[in-house]
Enzyme design. Structure first.
Site, PDB file in Angstrom:
ATOM      1  N   CYS A  98       0.837  -1.203   0.000  1.00  0.00           N
ATOM      2  CA  CYS A  98       0.000   0.000   0.000  1.00  0.00           C
ATOM      3  C   CYS A  98       0.873   1.255   0.000  1.00  0.00           C
ATOM      4  O   CYS A  98       1.766   1.398   0.837  1.00  0.00           O
ATOM      5  CB  CYS A  98      -0.915   0.007   1.213  1.00  0.00           C
ATOM      6  N   HIS A 169       1.973  -7.334  -6.806  1.00  0.00           N
ATOM      7  CA  HIS A 169       1.307  -6.370  -7.690  1.00  0.00           C
ATOM      8  C   HIS A 169       2.354  -5.934  -8.714  1.00  0.00           C
ATOM      9  O   HIS A 169       3.403  -5.402  -8.352  1.00  0.00           O
ATOM     10  CB  HIS A 169       0.815  -5.173  -6.880  1.00  0.00           C
ATOM     11  N   GLY A 210      -2.813  -6.975 -10.137  1.00  0.00           N
ATOM     12  CA  GLY A 210      -2.617  -5.722 -10.850  1.00  0.00           C
ATOM     13  C   GLY A 210      -3.172  -5.715 -12.256  1.00  0.00           C
ATOM     14  O   GLY A 210      -2.643  -6.392 -13.134  1.00  0.00           O
ATOM     15  N   GLY A 231      -8.987  -7.424  -8.069  1.00  0.00           N
ATOM     16  CA  GLY A 231      -9.518  -6.465  -7.118  1.00  0.00           C
ATOM     17  C   GLY A 231     -10.769  -5.782  -7.633  1.00  0.00           C
ATOM     18  O   GLY A 231     -11.879  -6.299  -7.521  1.00  0.00           O
TER      19      GLY A 231
END
Length: 337
Positions: A98, A169, A210, A231
């Site tokens: 993050c 990611h 990703g 996601g």
């Protein structure tokens, strides 16, 4: 309870702040029995000192579900991992991806990619505190890091610390100059870099995250990595998940129609309302169920606007479904495999 995580990790729904709460995961589990689901990220101090019953809440029907922790203090993360393990989660994941300013100021998230030795210490401490598998989610690099040498060094440290799997990611995170939203789209994707890492670390599972927007893309990536993590595509187009069991796991899909899903969510909402949950906390995750179908706009309005009104009850969910063109619903909204 033990879970076949090696299989479940072939497809997972990413941890997303303010999105993948227990109500979201309950909906997703109605659509896929096999995928691994994740909580929102929760910090280790919050787990230890906060309202852990609320922060770590989940319905048993959500399993297998992984909890994602944020932190950088080994002892603190170990205690949080012990608590999460005792709460029954199938996996404990450490966030090293993050890029938000708030996360950086707390010295966790993507900035920790610059400190692989510290992250390795965190992983070892967490593993010593619980028998639940410990994993890490990271980026391919940060800022001006060379994604060849630095990612290998970080990944080797994780492997040496005994991680059960590494979620990557496939973008860098730029800690200065880009917002978290921009960090999800502006840094270029480098899937081949993750493929090479997966080949080098084999048999350690490497899972790709990703920019994966479809099951076609997911199946292509699975030729190179152990698993994929979706996601926003999974959140905004939840019916995509209804095909996951058949296409990704080679298993029967949940034999349900959209009407059955809506009815199940109405029953679930009734139970949650009795516990003091507001209706819109449940229905906000359902807005994508009718995407592209006649009546979808009214469906979304009822579940977003009307659900916020005082006294709104679970019957509103059924009213939203009734707003859809039922001649289409019976034919096109069927989810049976």
């Amino acid at each position: 309870m033990t879970h076949d995580l090696a299989t479940a990790r072939r497809f997972s729904v990413a941890p997303m702040m303010e999105w993948t709460d227990t109500h979201c995961r309950y909906l997703h589990r109605l659509l896929t029995r096999r995928a691994l689901l994740f909580t929102e990220m929760v910090t280790s101090p919050a787990v230890i000192h906060g309202r852990r019953e609320q922060l770590l809440a989940y319905d048993p029907a959500e399993q297998p579900v992984a909890v994602q922790l944020g932190g950088s203090d080994p002892a603190e993360l170990a205690e949080a991992a012990r608590i999460a393990g005792e709460a029954g989660f199938a996996e404990i994941n450490l966030n090293v991806g993050c890029p938000s300013d708030r996360v950086q100021s707390g010295r966790f998230g993507a900035c920790l990619m610059a400190e692989p030795a510290l992250v390795a210490d965190c992983v070892r401490a967490m593993r010593a505190a619980t028998d639940v598998p410990v994993t890490v989610k990271c980026r391919i690099g940060i800022d001006d890091q060379d994604t060849g040498e630095s990612l290998d060094r970080f990944a080797d440290a994780m492997a040496g610390a005994g991680v059960a799997a590494l979620y990557v990611h496939a973008r860098k995170a730029w800690l200065k100059g880009l917002s978290p939203k921009e960090n999800r789209t502006i840094p270029p994707l480098d899937y081949p870099r993750v493929y090479r890492l997966a080949q080098r670390l084999d048999p350690l599972p490497v899972l790709l995250n990703g920019g994966i927007g479809s099951l076609d893309a997911a199946e292509e990536h699975l030729r190179h990595v152990s698993g994929v993590m979706l996601g926003r595509a999974a959140y905004h187009e939840p019916l995509l998940l209804a095909e996951v069991d058949r296409r990704i796991f080679g298993a029967p899909s949940p034999a349900v129609a959209l009407a059955s899903i809506v009815a199940a969510m109405a029953d679930y909402a009734e139970l949650q309302l009795a516990r003091g949950v507001r209706l819109n906390q449940v229905t906000r995750h359902m807005l994508g169920l009718a995407n592209g179908r006649p009546g979808a706009r009214q469906f979304r309005q009822i579940l977003s606007v009307d659900a916020c009104r005082r006294g709104a009850g679970p019957e509103l969910i059924l009213r939203a479904f009734a707003a859809l063109d039922q001649s289409v619903s019976s034919r096109e909204l069927e989810l049976t495999a």
